[in-house]
Motif scaffolding. Sequence first.
Motif, PDB file in Angstrom:
ATOM      1  N   VAL A  40       0.902  -1.261  -0.106  1.00 37.90           N
ATOM      2  CA  VAL A  40       0.187  -0.125  -0.063  1.00 37.90           C
ATOM      3  C   VAL A  40       0.724   1.268   0.088  1.00 37.90           C
ATOM      4  O   VAL A  40       1.793   1.416   0.677  1.00 37.90           O
ATOM      5  CB  VAL A  40      -0.938   0.193   1.117  1.00 37.90           C
ATOM      6  CG1 VAL A  40      -1.564   1.421   1.439  1.00 37.90           C
ATOM      7  CG2 VAL A  40      -1.999  -1.358   1.210  1.00 37.90           C
ATOM      8  N   VAL A  41       0.562   2.446  -0.902  1.00 37.80           N
ATOM      9  CA  VAL A  41       1.223   3.417  -0.909  1.00 37.80           C
ATOM     10  C   VAL A  41       0.223   4.420  -0.015  1.00 37.80           C
ATOM     11  O   VAL A  41      -0.777   4.701  -0.561  1.00 37.80           O
ATOM     12  CB  VAL A  41       1.358   4.105  -2.383  1.00 37.80           C
ATOM     13  CG1 VAL A  41       1.652   5.328  -2.246  1.00 37.80           C
ATOM     14  CG2 VAL A  41       2.146   3.167  -2.988  1.00 37.80           C
ATOM     15  N   GLY A  42       0.626   4.888   0.989  1.00 34.28           N
ATOM     16  CA  GLY A  42      -0.256   6.009   1.822  1.00 34.28           C
ATOM     17  C   GLY A  42      -0.173   7.234   1.541  1.00 34.28           C
ATOM     18  O   GLY A  42       0.479   7.706   0.852  1.00 34.28           O
ATOM     19  N   ALA A  43      -1.005   7.805   2.059  1.00 34.15           N
ATOM     20  CA  ALA A  43      -1.157   9.468   1.815  1.00 34.15           C
ATOM     21  C   ALA A  43      -0.094   9.893   2.099  1.00 34.15           C
ATOM     22  O   ALA A  43       0.510  11.298   1.392  1.00 34.15           O
ATOM     23  CB  ALA A  43      -2.462  10.015   2.654  1.00 34.15           C
ATOM     24  N   GLY A  44       0.711   9.723   3.254  1.00 32.99           N
ATOM     25  CA  GLY A  44       1.794  10.450   3.758  1.00 32.99           C
ATOM     26  C   GLY A  44       2.824  10.276   2.729  1.00 32.99           C
ATOM     27  O   GLY A  44       3.574  11.054   2.377  1.00 32.99           O
TER      28      GLY A  44
END
Length: 226
Positions: free
Chosen positions: A59-63
């Motif tokens: 997963v690539v998170g918002a941060g």
Amino acid sequence: MKNLKSIAAGLCAALVMVGCNVSNTAKGTAIGAGGGAAVGAIIGKIAGNTAVGAAIGGVVGAGTGAIIGSKMDRAKKQAEAVKNAQVQTITDANGLEAIKVTFDSGILFATNKADLNAESKASLQQFATVLKDNNECDIAIFGHTDNTGSDAINNPLSKKRAQSVSSYLKSQGVSASQIKTVDGQGSTNPVADNATVEGRKQNRRVEVYMYASEQMIKEANAEAGK
């Protein structure tokens, strides 16, 4: 299928919303918040950029998206100063911000040739400095032609043009390990109408993509997790 269509429609709307007058940092946050390589692949397909993007999984998170977006903001500003370069923000296969730099082959090459002229070398010399200054970015280079002539001519010609650009960038100090893809797409991806002289000129081009490397993504993930 219905759910996939709903997701795609929502992502299209999101791309429209984040596309105008918003920094890459903000857009990276919005895209990263969508989460994951699967969502990124959908966005990449819509944007036509599934060919670029480090293979990361997970997963690539918002941060992470915000951190990478900030780096791409900086890279884009530098690339915009390069003579004869058209610079756009695009989305890679991971749903992360990336940079697309287009060079007209009318500027780069004579008709049916893959040899760089003096003006092209001056532009690429400038661009090499940008790439070296952003060596966390991976690079993909694609050559294109108009639809004049057959695939037997256009396909190898487009690849030779991409190779000419790659070779010259390396001669200017860009690391070979930074350049991940060098390929030609012939006349298969026109950006303008091949029925007109001006359209054919626009279709004869080389595109260079700057996108987050696997290492950049790992470091951004670590920073976002602090």
